[in-house]
Design a protein around this motif. Sequence first.
Motif, PDB file in Angstrom:
ATOM      1  N   HIS A   1      -6.514  64.731  27.033  1.00  0.00           N
ATOM      2  CA  HIS A   1      -6.717  66.175  27.017  1.00  0.00           C
ATOM      3  C   HIS A   1      -6.958  66.706  25.599  1.00  0.00           C
ATOM      4  O   HIS A   1      -6.214  66.408  24.675  1.00  0.00           O
ATOM      5  CB  HIS A   1      -5.496  66.876  27.606  1.00  0.00           C
ATOM      6  N   GLY A   2      -8.020  67.498  25.439  1.00  0.00           N
ATOM      7  CA  GLY A   2      -8.296  68.147  24.170  1.00  0.00           C
ATOM      8  C   GLY A   2      -9.006  67.279  23.147  1.00  0.00           C
ATOM      9  O   GLY A   2      -9.312  67.719  22.046  1.00  0.00           O
ATOM     10  N   ARG A   3      -9.269  66.042  23.470  1.00  0.00           N
ATOM     11  CA  ARG A   3      -9.951  65.176  22.509  1.00  0.00           C
ATOM     12  C   ARG A   3     -11.454  65.446  22.546  1.00  0.00           C
ATOM     13  O   ARG A   3     -12.008  65.781  23.588  1.00  0.00           O
ATOM     14  CB  ARG A   3      -9.690  63.706  22.831  1.00  0.00           C
ATOM     15  N   PRO A   4     -12.128  65.320  21.382  1.00  0.00           N
ATOM     16  CA  PRO A   4     -13.571  65.573  21.349  1.00  0.00           C
ATOM     17  C   PRO A   4     -14.335  64.410  21.983  1.00  0.00           C
ATOM     18  O   PRO A   4     -14.386  63.321  21.426  1.00  0.00           O
ATOM     19  CB  PRO A   4     -13.868  65.671  19.848  1.00  0.00           C
ATOM     20  N   LEU A   5     -14.913  64.664  23.144  1.00  0.00           N
ATOM     21  CA  LEU A   5     -15.591  63.596  23.877  1.00  0.00           C
ATOM     22  C   LEU A   5     -17.026  63.455  23.420  1.00  0.00           C
ATOM     23  O   LEU A   5     -17.699  64.451  23.161  1.00  0.00           O
ATOM     24  CB  LEU A   5     -15.578  63.913  25.371  1.00  0.00           C
ATOM     25  N   ASP A   6     -17.494  62.237  23.339  1.00  0.00           N
ATOM     26  CA  ASP A   6     -18.922  62.069  23.040  1.00  0.00           C
ATOM     27  C   ASP A   6     -19.693  61.913  24.347  1.00  0.00           C
ATOM     28  O   ASP A   6     -19.123  61.943  25.438  1.00  0.00           O
ATOM     29  CB  ASP A   6     -19.175  60.922  22.037  1.00  0.00           C
ATOM     30  N   ILE A   7     -20.994  61.746  24.203  1.00  0.00           N
ATOM     31  CA  ILE A   7     -21.842  61.762  25.389  1.00  0.00           C
ATOM     32  C   ILE A   7     -21.525  60.612  26.344  1.00  0.00           C
ATOM     33  O   ILE A   7     -21.569  60.779  27.565  1.00  0.00           O
ATOM     34  CB  ILE A   7     -23.328  61.733  24.954  1.00  0.00           C
ATOM     35  N   THR A   8     -21.137  59.468  25.814  1.00  0.00           N
ATOM     36  CA  THR A   8     -20.832  58.332  26.702  1.00  0.00           C
ATOM     37  C   THR A   8     -19.526  58.580  27.460  1.00  0.00           C
ATOM     38  O   THR A   8     -19.386  58.220  28.619  1.00  0.00           O
ATOM     39  CB  THR A   8     -20.724  57.011  25.910  1.00  0.00           C
ATOM     40  N   ASP A   9     -18.579  59.227  26.769  1.00  0.00           N
ATOM     41  CA  ASP A   9     -17.323  59.576  27.439  1.00  0.00           C
ATOM     42  C   ASP A   9     -17.603  60.515  28.604  1.00  0.00           C
ATOM     43  O   ASP A   9     -17.066  60.357  29.703  1.00  0.00           O
ATOM     44  CB  ASP A   9     -16.367  60.273  26.460  1.00  0.00           C
ATOM     45  N   LYS A  10     -18.438  61.519  28.291  1.00  0.00           N
ATOM     46  CA  LYS A  10     -18.737  62.511  29.333  1.00  0.00           C
ATOM     47  C   LYS A  10     -19.449  61.872  30.511  1.00  0.00           C
ATOM     48  O   LYS A  10     -19.236  62.234  31.659  1.00  0.00           O
ATOM     49  CB  LYS A  10     -19.565  63.649  28.740  1.00  0.00           C
ATOM     50  N   TRP A  11     -20.297  60.905  30.184  1.00  0.00           N
ATOM     51  CA  TRP A  11     -21.031  60.214  31.248  1.00  0.00           C
ATOM     52  C   TRP A  11     -20.082  59.416  32.144  1.00  0.00           C
ATOM     53  O   TRP A  11     -20.110  59.543  33.374  1.00  0.00           O
ATOM     54  CB  TRP A  11     -22.088  59.284  30.632  1.00  0.00           C
ATOM     55  N   ILE A  12     -19.212  58.597  31.542  1.00  0.00           N
ATOM     56  CA  ILE A  12     -18.343  57.754  32.377  1.00  0.00           C
ATOM     57  C   ILE A  12     -17.321  58.598  33.138  1.00  0.00           C
ATOM     58  O   ILE A  12     -16.955  58.275  34.266  1.00  0.00           O
ATOM     59  CB  ILE A  12     -17.652  56.632  31.551  1.00  0.00           C
ATOM     60  N   LEU A  13     -16.867  59.702  32.511  1.00  0.00           N
ATOM     61  CA  LEU A  13     -15.896  60.553  33.197  1.00  0.00           C
ATOM     62  C   LEU A  13     -16.540  61.299  34.358  1.00  0.00           C
ATOM     63  O   LEU A  13     -15.924  61.473  35.425  1.00  0.00           O
ATOM     64  CB  LEU A  13     -15.273  61.542  32.203  1.00  0.00           C
ATOM     65  N   SER A  14     -17.788  61.693  34.179  1.00  0.00           N
ATOM     66  CA  SER A  14     -18.497  62.354  35.280  1.00  0.00           C
ATOM     67  C   SER A  14     -18.680  61.371  36.433  1.00  0.00           C
ATOM     68  O   SER A  14     -18.520  61.727  37.603  1.00  0.00           O
ATOM     69  CB  SER A  14     -19.861  62.866  34.814  1.00  0.00           C
TER      70      SER A  14
END
Length: 879
Positions: free
Chosen positions: A594-607
């Motif tokens: 929570h609250g950590r700055p996500l990069d594009i790959t993080d956002k992709w895998i989390l989505s």
Amino acid sequence: MDMEKAYNPKAIEDSLYQAWESSGAFKAERVEGKKPFTIVMPPPNITGQLHMGHAMDTMMQDVPARFHRMKGDPTLWLPGTDHASIATEHKIIEKMAEEGLTKESLGREGFLSRAWEWKRDYAGYITKQLRKLGAGCDWSRERFTMDEGCSKAVTEVFLRLHEKGLIYRGNRIVQWCPVCKTALSDAEVEYEQQDSHLWHIRYPGPGGSRGVTVATTRPETMLGDTGVAVHPQDERYTDLVGGHVILPLMNRDIPVVADSYVDKEFGTGVVKMTPAHDPNDYEVAMRHNLAILRVIHDDGTMNASAGPFEGLTTLECRQRVVSELTRLGLLEKIEKHTHQVGTCYRCHTTVEPMTSTQWFVRMKPLAEPAIQAVRDGEVKFVPDRFAKTYFDWMENIKDWCISRQLWWGHRIPAWYCRDCGRITVGAAAPAVCACGCVAFTQDEDVLDTWFSSALWPFSTLGWPDKTEDLAYFYPTDMLVTGYDIIFFWVARMVFSGIAYMGKPPFHTVLIHGLVRDDQGRKMSKSLGNGIDPLEVIDKYGADALRFSLAMGVSPGNDTRYSIEKAEAARNFANKIWNASRFVFMNAQEAINLHGRPLDITDKWILSGFTIAVREVTAHINEGDFGLAAQKIYDYSWSEFCDWYIELAKSRLFGTDDDAKDTVRAVLLYVLEGILKLLHPFMPFITEAIYKLLPGTEGFIMHAAWPEADPALFFPDEAAQMQGVMEMMKRIRNTRADVNVAPGKKTRLFIIPAEGYQQILKDSTAFFQRLVWAQDVIVGDGGLLLKEKTVSGACAAGEFYIPLGDMVDIQKETQRLEKEIDRIRKEIDRASGMLANPGFTAKAAAPVIQAERDKLAENNKIMEALNRRADELKGEAHDG
RNA sequence: GGUCUGUUGGCUCAGUUGGUAGAGCACAUCGUUCACAUCGAUGGGGUCACUGGUUCGAGUCCAGUACAGACCACCA
């Protein structure tokens, strides 16, 4: 973290199960105000060990049970075993025969004590196997169909039905197995096609008058004939109706009757009537008051009424009858004929229908509300087509013969007065008979094994006593079983539940198919083609077995099992194991995402995780475990392992500590989520890894089921990331096309498409690691040097790989043309659709927009490819 | 005789409301950089049994045909 390099199920499974069981993890607790989730296990027969079908059945129950337990529902999965009256008795007799013993030599008491020993051994073995499979059932509530409580329920039901007049005793024609020496219910007869003959036999008229010729498949039964029948509208025989013919061999006068049951077209149009040994003839005999004459003994030999043929087996008798008739010149002809012959479902002996005094349940009044319950949707079949099977049976139901001339089972609670023979139905013998006699004998017979199975959903919860379990857990939720016992069991449970509890026993019947061998044949002992689930567990682990039974299976359909499937599932388990090993090597402590700055790959895998959670949850709810397993497999392997872990390495092995912590947090979060989604299918490995996951405590089986978190869903970024990944794939593909050695480092120029500038600049590290680029230059066309390159274009932009002398301009031109061809086809397709007024006028708006976007994208790609092709022409000219 | 199911790449099978066909295995080429060779990268391979129909559009819906299988049924 000392994880072995390869996953070794043997090292963990048994001890994990023991830990679960001894901690009471499967024990269902009643929680006031909370709705429970309940499954009663279809009790395996104690006839032998579990086979692949049971493994399937177990997996299908354990998945929803574990799922609901994780959702926080008080979950009861109640296990048990079935005494399987006729099947077990048959097996025990076989075993005794090897020792030269018979039922009679042991006597009832002796036989029953042997049977109980058998039960102890086999039930013990079966429950051990269920534990091996990882079945998370509540062993503290384990039941047996002949234990005290279940037997009490059986007696209670018998008394109630008798009271209501729904159980009666009578002399009726029943299906009789001459080897098991017992009556059977109609459902217990299996029909097999057999090649046989149709014998045409002349029955002379009295005093040399005109007789008839009958056609029969069973000449031996003619000894019991008490009439012949013709169709009322059959002119050939109208003059004979009401008269007599002479039964050959026996020289008996038998009447000729007219009944519409007779088919004029078949045979000679004359049917011999053997009411005692043919259900149809019996019906006709009832209508015309024909005599009923039994000529076959219970053991399948001819009795005294067969006169000179007494003592012969039916088969011997058939031969003798035929040769006698031939001698007398009464056999007109023999035709070849194939027909269905009823056989005993346990020993496959041809059954002999015969009249016999038995106990029956009047079915119509019980069936009606049970049909209604399914019609009203109170009980749903999944897939729903099986409701039709249910209706077909229930709507044509006949009275149920429930008495069996066996010893192993629930003895019928009926008592016969030794003096006057009066029958008293009761839990115990009456004190005194109406005739004043005080001596009684109990009915010798036992009840059909399905009589007790029918009560299983409530007898196991304590009925007829008003127990807390019964009040809390009944009605149960789901019944999981194969389509082969819808008649035997499901239908009977539904009407029993309604009749005695006032409510159907469950709201969902989840039906699965049969597990066949790799050639599609039924697995059977005689074929020797069965795969033993325990051997699979021994070699690949219980998780692999379970997963392989779920993957690629669609609801209600049969499935072929091959050892390759277990191997594939084992490989998947190993993949999960090693992915976890990698995560733990790089993240030893829990980190809050929570609250950590996500990069594009993080956002992709989390989505992607959000989508996986939604789909897996939905598929489990629908009972489609095949699709659920497939989704977990794809997400874990293709998305998480193949891409995210590889992408994560650049940050993980970099120097930015904050970025490291972020990627660690995501790795741990997603891994934990995958383990939870996978747990119902692979309970052991997920539990073992979960224990090692930093920050977790307790069992994963009690952890909360993942929920889709809208704060971690980034569809736009995920789509962009997919554009970048596609470029990586195209680069790899291009390198492979021109035979660049996989490890060889090259420079890489990228010209981003609109909207991809930033993300591609941010992605240089990924290109370095995943497509072997050393310097990645992201910019505009001005950066391009006068170098020989191979190139390509995709939605995210254009890429150029300088390869110097490795580049063959002619080949590169050809390669580009192939690409141009491919894109042109795409453009043609999309523009064709968009040019069609019907499409633009009628298709859904998002569909049209998607086509427009694709067209625009492909036009850009095409533009780039064409430009590059032109440049190449120039270079070829220069060079 | 009735009912139901299946027919999709070499094999085993997926394919949720109709919107450019997918996986695993097998096959071909390449690869031992620190999660995994029980692995990775890339590739070849399908007119979705057939014929009509509905629709702008059908593997997907409807009708029929063929083949395969299952279950039910009293043609003696």
